[in-house]
Design an enzyme around this catalytic site. Structure first.
Site, PDB file in Angstrom:
ATOM      1  N   CYS A  47      14.268 -28.148  10.031  1.00 20.94           N
ATOM      2  CA  CYS A  47      13.982 -27.801   8.641  1.00 20.94           C
ATOM      3  C   CYS A  47      12.934 -26.698   8.671  1.00 20.94           C
ATOM      4  O   CYS A  47      11.749 -26.956   8.909  1.00 20.94           O
ATOM      5  CB  CYS A  47      13.479 -29.022   7.876  1.00 20.94           C
ATOM      6  SG  CYS A  47      13.030 -28.639   6.180  1.00 20.94           S
ATOM      7  N   CYS A  68      16.315 -22.855   1.461  1.00 24.60           N
ATOM      8  CA  CYS A  68      16.553 -23.521   2.744  1.00 24.60           C
ATOM      9  C   CYS A  68      16.220 -22.534   3.850  1.00 24.60           C
ATOM     10  O   CYS A  68      16.875 -21.501   3.984  1.00 24.60           O
ATOM     11  CB  CYS A  68      18.002 -23.990   2.847  1.00 24.60           C
ATOM     12  SG  CYS A  68      18.402 -24.737   4.444  1.00 24.60           S
TER      13      CYS A  68
END
Length: 274
Positions: free
Chosen positions: A72, A218
């Site tokens: 992430c 993202c």
């Protein structure tokens, strides 16, 4: 159970962060889902910070559906900022499931993270069968029933497929995303991105995140998109990926290593009552 935690975001991509270095906490899948639920506390991902002898800390990422995520980018940048404040240092090393990620604090709330090496071999994405990862030949339909064929697959710690289209708003990603994410082609599921090349240094995107759904930003998708666009000769080695709430600057190095730079929010202390 009462848990001290932090809330942070990178361009609206938001996280609940729990430090378990001194107080070990075992959360069930249902408790993770509850924390991430927008009707309870709400976040795209839950991040646990643990001890690691080889780095400043170790990170464990959970998607809002309770599944574990290998990487992430925005979450790593947020925790790097948090750790830098705690340890009073400008350079932070964090261990993730995808390897060691090195971050630099460049200024107020500005963090650069080296994401690592992009992979394009079908087994490394992974795909369930041998396909040309530069063009998977996947058909997606826009809102006017026009068919677009393409899809470039890249792994940057987690699997991504990027479609370069003329207008990202012409497609219903809430329909396309979940269908492709769970396709049998992707044994570990997949993040799906619609991307429009604005110019040689700018790409607009919309992202369906594996295990989290539509997301405001993202980091790993930004890295994968920049790499895929460069691979297809659409952009150079420095490119801005544009989300609704701001941009991430991506630098592609000669060895396929990717650096991601962008802002993070301030750190909010919260208490979770489970």
């Amino acid at each position: 159970m009462s848990i001290n935690a932090f809330k942070m975001d990178g361009l609206g991509n938001d996280f609940v962060i729990i430090d378990i270095r001194d107080n070990k906490i075992n959360l069930s899948e249902q408790q993770i889902i509850k924390i991430c639920d927008r009707n309870f506390l709400g976040c795209d991902q839950l991040i646990l910070i643990d001890k690691n002898n080889e780095a400043d800390a170790q990170l464990i990422f959970y998607n809002s559906d309770g599944s574990e995520s290998g990487a992430c980018g925005n979450g790593t940048r947020c925790v790097a900022y948090l750790i830098s404040k705690e340890m009073n240092k400008k350079e932070v090393n964090l261990i993730t499931k995808s390897g060691k990620l090195y971050s630099k604090i460049l200024g107020k709330n500005l963090v650069e993270t080296t994401i690592g090496k992009a992979k394009t071999d079908w087994r490394e994405i992974p795909l369930s069968k041998n396909k040309n990862t530069k063009n998977l030949g996947i058909k997606i339909e826009d809102k006017n029933q026009n068919i677009f064929t393409g899809g470039t697959a890249v792994n940057v710690g987690n699997p991504h497929t990027i479609f370069f289209v003329d207008n990202i708003n012409n497609f219903d990603l809430e329909k396309i995303g979940p269908k492709l994410e769970t396709s049998s082609l992707y044994p570990e599921r997949c993040n799906i991105t619609l991307a429009k090349i604005e110019n040689k240094k700018k790409i607009s995107v919309k992202v369906w995140e594996r295990g989290a759904g539509l997301t405001k930003a993202c980091g790993s998708a930004a890295c994968a998109t920049a790499f895929a666009a460069n691979l297809n000769g659409l952009v150079g080695s420095h490119v801005d990926i544009c989300f609704d709430l701001g941009n991430l600057s991506i630098i592609l190095e000669h060895n396929n290593y990717i650096k991601m730079k962008g802002s993070v929010s301030e750190i909010e202390k919260i208490k979770i009552e489970l």
